[in-house]
Write a protein that holds these residues in place. Structure first.
Motif, PDB file in Angstrom:
ATOM      1  N   ALA A 184      32.636  39.481  46.976  1.00 16.34           N
ATOM      2  CA  ALA A 184      32.727  39.846  48.388  1.00 16.34           C
ATOM      3  C   ALA A 184      33.544  38.848  49.190  1.00 16.34           C
ATOM      4  N   THR A 185      33.489  37.564  48.805  1.00 17.61           N
ATOM      5  CA  THR A 185      34.227  36.522  49.515  1.00 17.61           C
ATOM      6  C   THR A 185      34.830  35.557  48.499  1.00 17.61           C
ATOM      7  N   ASP A 186      35.712  34.698  48.975  1.00  9.36           N
ATOM      8  CA  ASP A 186      36.254  33.659  48.109  1.00  9.36           C
ATOM      9  C   ASP A 186      35.174  32.629  47.802  1.00  9.36           C
ATOM     10  N   MET A 187      35.178  32.152  46.579  1.00 10.78           N
ATOM     11  CA  MET A 187      34.154  31.201  46.154  1.00 10.78           C
ATOM     12  C   MET A 187      34.615  30.488  44.895  1.00 10.78           C
ATOM     13  N   THR A 188      33.850  29.487  44.498  1.00  9.66           N
ATOM     14  CA  THR A 188      34.062  28.839  43.217  1.00  9.66           C
ATOM     15  C   THR A 188      33.211  29.551  42.177  1.00  9.66           C
ATOM     16  N   VAL A 189      33.855  30.207  41.217  1.00  7.79           N
ATOM     17  CA  VAL A 189      33.146  30.905  40.153  1.00  7.79           C
ATOM     18  C   VAL A 189      33.002  29.938  38.981  1.00  7.79           C
ATOM     19  N   THR A 190      31.764  29.654  38.604  1.00  8.17           N
ATOM     20  CA  THR A 190      31.480  28.763  37.483  1.00  8.17           C
ATOM     21  C   THR A 190      30.851  29.572  36.364  1.00  8.17           C
ATOM     22  N   ALA A 191      31.362  29.400  35.143  1.00  8.11           N
ATOM     23  CA  ALA A 191      30.894  30.220  34.026  1.00  8.11           C
ATOM     24  C   ALA A 191      30.777  29.372  32.763  1.00  8.11           C
ATOM     25  N   ARG A 192      29.935  29.866  31.855  1.00 13.05           N
ATOM     26  CA  ARG A 192      29.835  29.341  30.503  1.00 13.05           C
ATOM     27  C   ARG A 192      30.007  30.511  29.545  1.00 13.05           C
ATOM     28  N   LEU A 193      30.861  30.347  28.553  1.00  9.44           N
ATOM     29  CA  LEU A 193      31.171  31.401  27.602  1.00  9.44           C
ATOM     30  C   LEU A 193      30.451  31.089  26.291  1.00  9.44           C
ATOM     31  N   LEU A 194      29.604  32.022  25.847  1.00  5.91           N
ATOM     32  CA  LEU A 194      28.725  31.774  24.711  1.00  5.91           C
ATOM     33  C   LEU A 194      29.036  32.738  23.575  1.00  5.91           C
ATOM     34  N   PRO A 195      29.793  32.308  22.558  1.00  2.00           N
ATOM     35  CA  PRO A 195      30.072  33.190  21.419  1.00  2.00           C
ATOM     36  C   PRO A 195      28.786  33.569  20.680  1.00  2.00           C
ATOM     37  N   PHE A 196      28.776  34.770  20.100  1.00  2.00           N
ATOM     38  CA  PHE A 196      27.608  35.223  19.334  1.00  2.00           C
ATOM     39  C   PHE A 196      28.064  35.880  18.044  1.00  2.00           C
ATOM     40  N   ASN A 197      27.166  35.899  17.071  1.00  2.00           N
ATOM     41  CA  ASN A 197      27.341  36.675  15.840  1.00  2.00           C
ATOM     42  C   ASN A 197      25.986  37.204  15.418  1.00  2.00           C
ATOM     43  N   MET A 198      25.873  37.691  14.193  1.00  2.00           N
ATOM     44  CA  MET A 198      24.639  38.330  13.772  1.00  2.00           C
ATOM     45  C   MET A 198      23.482  37.333  13.660  1.00  2.00           C
ATOM     46  N   ASN A 199      23.799  36.060  13.674  1.00  2.00           N
ATOM     47  CA  ASN A 199      22.754  35.061  13.496  1.00  2.00           C
ATOM     48  C   ASN A 199      22.312  34.409  14.794  1.00  2.00           C
ATOM     49  N   GLY A 200      22.978  34.702  15.870  1.00  2.00           N
ATOM     50  CA  GLY A 200      22.548  34.120  17.124  1.00  2.00           C
ATOM     51  C   GLY A 200      23.690  33.922  18.097  1.00  2.00           C
ATOM     52  N   ILE A 201      23.393  33.128  19.106  1.00  2.00           N
ATOM     53  CA  ILE A 201      24.336  32.902  20.200  1.00  2.00           C
ATOM     54  C   ILE A 201      24.411  31.413  20.477  1.00  2.00           C
ATOM     55  N   ALA A 202      25.571  30.936  20.860  1.00  2.00           N
ATOM     56  CA  ALA A 202      25.733  29.525  21.184  1.00  2.00           C
ATOM     57  C   ALA A 202      24.796  29.128  22.325  1.00  2.00           C
ATOM     58  N   ALA A 203      24.282  27.928  22.288  1.00  2.00           N
ATOM     59  CA  ALA A 203      23.312  27.471  23.285  1.00  2.00           C
ATOM     60  C   ALA A 203      23.982  27.302  24.636  1.00  2.00           C
ATOM     61  N   VAL A 204      23.361  27.874  25.673  1.00  2.00           N
ATOM     62  CA  VAL A 204      23.960  27.815  27.002  1.00  2.00           C
ATOM     63  C   VAL A 204      23.990  26.384  27.523  1.00  2.00           C
ATOM     64  N   GLN A 205      22.997  25.567  27.138  1.00  2.00           N
ATOM     65  CA  GLN A 205      22.963  24.194  27.639  1.00  2.00           C
ATOM     66  C   GLN A 205      24.118  23.363  27.083  1.00  2.00           C
ATOM     67  N   GLU A 206      24.609  23.717  25.902  1.00  2.00           N
ATOM     68  CA  GLU A 206      25.673  22.935  25.277  1.00  2.00           C
ATOM     69  C   GLU A 206      27.066  23.430  25.638  1.00  2.00           C
ATOM     70  N   ALA A 207      27.146  24.583  26.272  1.00  2.00           N
ATOM     71  CA  ALA A 207      28.457  25.172  26.572  1.00  2.00           C
ATOM     72  C   ALA A 207      29.117  24.449  27.735  1.00  2.00           C
ATOM     73  N   GLN A 208      30.413  24.309  27.635  1.00  2.00           N
ATOM     74  CA  GLN A 208      31.191  23.700  28.717  1.00  2.00           C
ATOM     75  C   GLN A 208      31.253  24.638  29.909  1.00  2.00           C
ATOM     76  N   ALA A 209      31.012  24.114  31.103  1.00  2.00           N
ATOM     77  CA  ALA A 209      31.148  24.913  32.320  1.00  2.00           C
ATOM     78  C   ALA A 209      32.599  24.893  32.775  1.00  2.00           C
ATOM     79  N   ILE A 210      33.169  26.061  32.979  1.00  2.00           N
ATOM     80  CA  ILE A 210      34.547  26.175  33.469  1.00  2.00           C
ATOM     81  C   ILE A 210      34.518  26.871  34.822  1.00  2.00           C
ATOM     82  N   ALA A 211      35.509  26.619  35.642  1.00  2.00           N
ATOM     83  CA  ALA A 211      35.462  27.104  37.022  1.00  2.00           C
ATOM     84  C   ALA A 211      36.802  27.678  37.444  1.00  2.00           C
ATOM     85  N   CYS A 212      36.730  28.539  38.445  1.00  2.00           N
ATOM     86  CA  CYS A 212      37.919  29.127  39.066  1.00  2.00           C
ATOM     87  C   CYS A 212      37.625  29.302  40.552  1.00  2.00           C
TER      88      CYS A 212
END
Length: 814
Positions: free
Chosen positions: A650-678
């Motif tokens: 709705a407005t301009d903002m700083t979008v911060t995200a963590r990208l978590l790859p997954f496979n059949m055995n699970g998903i990368a831990a969100v706490q260990e993922a690098q935070a990236i921003a735009c």
């Protein structure tokens, strides 16, 4: 004397010829009779649709038309002169055509409509608004005043009153129809219809088709969430199709667990999952129920413990202590049919109706790059219709969900278990351990339970491997599995970027994620932080191919660079494909190098992991050519650019995200993922920068030894195809131009409000700005509109030489 005599004779002969010439005749056209008119649709027994959500009822049935009036169109024409070729013009008023006024009744829909939003005549919008039924009446009236709607005085348009009846149970007869047809006119209660009261419909007997955009949002469940951006809540639709006395399967109101249906409505509202449809008698209410269930991916079953129907969404579920576990201790036999990769598809196209594009059918598509890799580049396409979808973002979600179901070789099983199987309902998940088949802690979803009889005690279950379970992290490996069954690591390369107008398909603020595969992932979840911690906001099933630039790539290449660049593949470049010129200009192949967007034609494998990209169109969309150092990352954004959120910001903002790859055995831990921003900057709203920059007729000079004469071409963001830097103006700019002049890094001059396409920076100006001229000159050219300045201004950096300027480096004078 001879000349004057000849002139006199010619004039006399011309006058005689004009007097003897037959006078022009203007045959007045005759007005057409009612029998000459062709109504758009007048067919006995035509089906009256039921509208749910927001729909465009096209070409409705005309049950009556008449009350024809024709008004002559009078024009004054020249029929000669008073004295042959001399004197004032003689004029005559003649009839050149007729304006036609007609009455008409159009039946639109069954049931009570909530609001009328638009009226179209042919392909022209005649009226728009939000017309609702007045509290004290049964109809509302609209005056349309568009006499030139069809584009010209010759074609005409629409003018007059239209009565709109919403279809409620108390509406009375239309007074206009009663006056024309007699007092026996029915009230058409429960039917939505429109009446044209002697409306001007143009100057032709071929009446254009009328269409009405209407909204009806069922709310019999009282769920409180029946309006989902103008679409209907599918749970409300299901309940109405089962219980409505006019067009249902005739079930009583308590046929279903109403509280369960309200929970279904709330879950769909959380997903913003609404539908818009038109029911007709070509399909039964039961068929529409199953079509809605297909759209929302849900099952309907009878709960024998309460004797009522219940509904369940097929979504990701976590394994808990209450999840049924089947193994040899409670199960007698298991028949397994393992799916194979040849049976899967990796390219899905979803057909849907896009309300924002005039209710046109469009396609949302996705590819599963992991499946393509496994199948050695073979593309297997599947096209599925979801014509109840009216929004692009929802169509994209369904495409991703559907692709997951068809791109994996899911196993199917049939088994026989003891009475523990009675806990499994359609759609329930369970864990299966069957060592003899190599099955350890695999998740299946019950499709058909057969609870057997009291005497036997055996329960037969048919199930399919749970596609959502493949990313849920609940696979438990056998003891000797080692590291094979680990979740994937972090994405090696990742980035967020704000999408330009053409990629966002409009002015919405949209942020996309880019990531490379760590090697063993199926996709990645996108977690964003809206201020209260990270939470999942989207899922990407495709990673983005990327490469590393092996040498400096300068700003000064040709606008279409056939030599191109060489990249060291970081991920997925072996799956990129060359395109033809028409696809190149359509933007099929795009890459993002630093912040410059480029289109490209050809990819060539040069050995090892090196690839050359040729036919590069520099600085497309709202980006500009720039310098790129060796080691820069090139992202191939035509593949695997995933929206970070399904809704526009709705407005301009700083979008911060963590990208978590997954496979059949699970998903990368969100706490260990690098935070990236735009940081968003309303990119899709901003005007595009100019193109075709020329400084003293050179595109990118290193040195200028005279005054600086800069010219440019207009750019307009609403372009259907790629525009090169060298093309001439493509439309009017969205604002005025601003030019900035720097000496080195210091801003010296700002000139704003330029409407034209040129700017002069004289040698005298340069001396005033910097007396010795040792620093390079930098020029920036941007467009400024009400939404701000071009995100990337055009820029050029050069030395300005001449007498007194960087003396000793260049020879010349001012």
């Amino acid at each position: 004397m001879g000349f004057l005599l000849t002139l006199f004779v010619n004039v006399v002969l011309s006058s005689l010829a004009a007097l003897l010439k037959p006078k022009p005749e203007f045959d007045s056209p005759k007005p057409s009779a009612l029998s000459d008119f062709r109504a758009p649709t007048a067919e006995e027994g035509l089906i009256i649709p039921v509208v749910v959500g927001t729909a465009k009822v096209e070409n409705p049935n005309v049950v009556w038309y008449g009350d024809l009036k024709s008004v002559p169109i009078i024009e004054e024409v020249v029929v000669g002169r008073k004295y042959g070729v001399f004197g004032p013009k003689k004029k005559k008023k003649v009839t050149v055509g007729y304006q036609y006024y007609i009455g008409m009744q159009l039946v639109l829909a069954m049931g009570t409509i909530d609001s009328l939003l638009e009226i179209w005549v042919g392909d022209k919008l005649a009226w728009s608004g939000d017309l609702t039924c007045p509290e004290s009446g049964d109809k509302a009236s609209i005056y349309i005043d568009k006499p030139l709607l069809f584009g010209s005085k010759e074609e005409g348009g629409i003018r007059g009153w239209v009565d709109f009846y919403f279809g409620n149970a108390t509406q009375g007869p239309n007074a206009y129809l009663a006056d024309k047809l007699g007092e026996s006119v029915p009230a058409w209660r429960g039917v939505c219809y429109a009446v044209l009261r002697g409306v001007y419909v143009g100057n032709s007997t071929s009446l254009r088709e009328w269409s009405f955009v209407m909204r009806r949002l069922p709310h019999a469940l009282s769920s409180g969430c029946h309006d989902l951006q103008g679409d209907a809540n599918p749970a409300e639709m299901l309940y109405e199709l089962a219980t409505n006395p006019a067009w249902s399967i005739g079930m009583p109101g308590d046929f279903a667990d109403v509280e369960n249906m309200r929970q279904l409505a709330a879950a769909l509202a959380d997903e913003n999952f609404g539908l818009s449809m038109q029911y007709n008698q070509k399909s039964t209410a039961k068929e529409y129920i199953y079509d809605i269930l297909r759209h929302i991916d849900a099952v309907m079953y009878q709960d024998y413990t309460i004797g009522k129907m219940r509904f369940k969404l097929i979504r990701h579920e976590k394994v808990t202590q209450d999840t049924v576990v089947l193994d040899p201790s409670n199960t007698a036999q298991v028949e397994l049919v393992q799916g194979g990769w040849p049976e899967t598809a990796n390219d899905i196209k979803i057909r849907y109706i896009d309300r924002s594009k005039g209710f046109k059918q469009r396609i949302a598509s996705y590819q599963d790059m992991a499946n393509i890799i496994i199948r050695n580049g073979e593309i297997e396409e599947e096209v599925i219709d979801y014509l109840g979808i009216s929004r692009l973002d929802l169509a994209q979600q369904i495409a991703m969900r559907s692709l997951r179901l068809i791109s994996l070789p899911l196993a199917k099983i049939r088994l026989e278990t003891n009475r523990i199987g009675t806990q499994l309902l359609p759609g329930s998940i369970f864990v299966l351990n069957w060592p003899s088949l190599g099955i350890y802690n695999r998740i299946f979803r019950c499709t058909v339970p057969n609870y057997g009889t009291v005497d036997s005690g055996a329960v037969e279950i048919e199930a399919v491997e749970d596609a959502f379970g493949l990313q849920s992290g609940i696979y438990l490996p056998p003891d000797d599995a080692g590291d094979y069954y680990k979740p994937p690591g972090q994405a090696p390369l990742q980035r967020l970027f704000e999408m330009p107008y053409q990629m966002a398909e409009g002015p919405d603020r949209s942020v996309a994620a880019l990531a490379t595969n760590p090697g063993d992932a199926f996709g990645y979840e996108i977690w964003t932080n809206a201020g209260d911690g990270f939470a999942q906001s989207a899922v990407a099933d495709v990673f983005t191919p990327a490469g590393v630039l092996t040498a400096h790539y300068g700003q000064d290449t040709a606008s279409i660079d056939e030599e191109g660049i060489v990249l060291e593949s970081a991920y997925g470049m072996d799956f990129l494909a060359s395109v033809r010129n028409d696809d190149l200009m359509a933007g099929v192949n795009l890459l993002l190098l630093d912040d410059e967007i480029m289109a490209w034609r050809t990819i060539e494998h040069e050995g090892d992991e090196r690839y050359r990209i040729r036919g590069i169109i520099r600085g497309v969309m709202d980006s500009v050519p720039a310098n790129h150092p060796s080691g820069s990352i090139a992202w191939f954004i035509s593949i695997g650019a995933a929206l970070v959120t399904s809704e526009a910001l709705a407005t301009d903002m700083t979008v911060t995200a963590r990208l978590l790859p997954f496979n059949m055995n699970g998903i990368a831990a969100v706490q260990e993922a690098q935070a990236i921003a735009c940081i968003t900057r309303s990119r899709a709203l901003r005007p595009y920068p100019p193109g075709r920059i020329r400084i003293n007729e050179s595109a990118c000079p290193a040195v200028v030894t005279d005054r600086v004469f800069v010219t440019w071409a207009h750019r307009y963001r609403d372009q259907a195809e790629i525009v090169t830097q060298d093309q001439d103006s493509t439309g009017e700019p969205d604002g005025m131009y601003t030019v900035r002049v720097y000496s080195g890094q210091e801003l010296k001059r700002v000139t704003s409000g330029i409407a034209g396409q040129e700017y002069i920076y004289a040698a005298r100006d340069r001396l005033d700005d910097e007396i010795n001229g040792l620093n390079p000159v930098k020029l920036e050219i941007a467009v400024v509109s009400e939404y701000g300045e071009s995100l990337q201004p055009q820029f050029r950096v050069f030395d300005m030489a001449g007498y007194g300027l960087i003396y000793g480096q260049y020879y010349g004078g001012v």
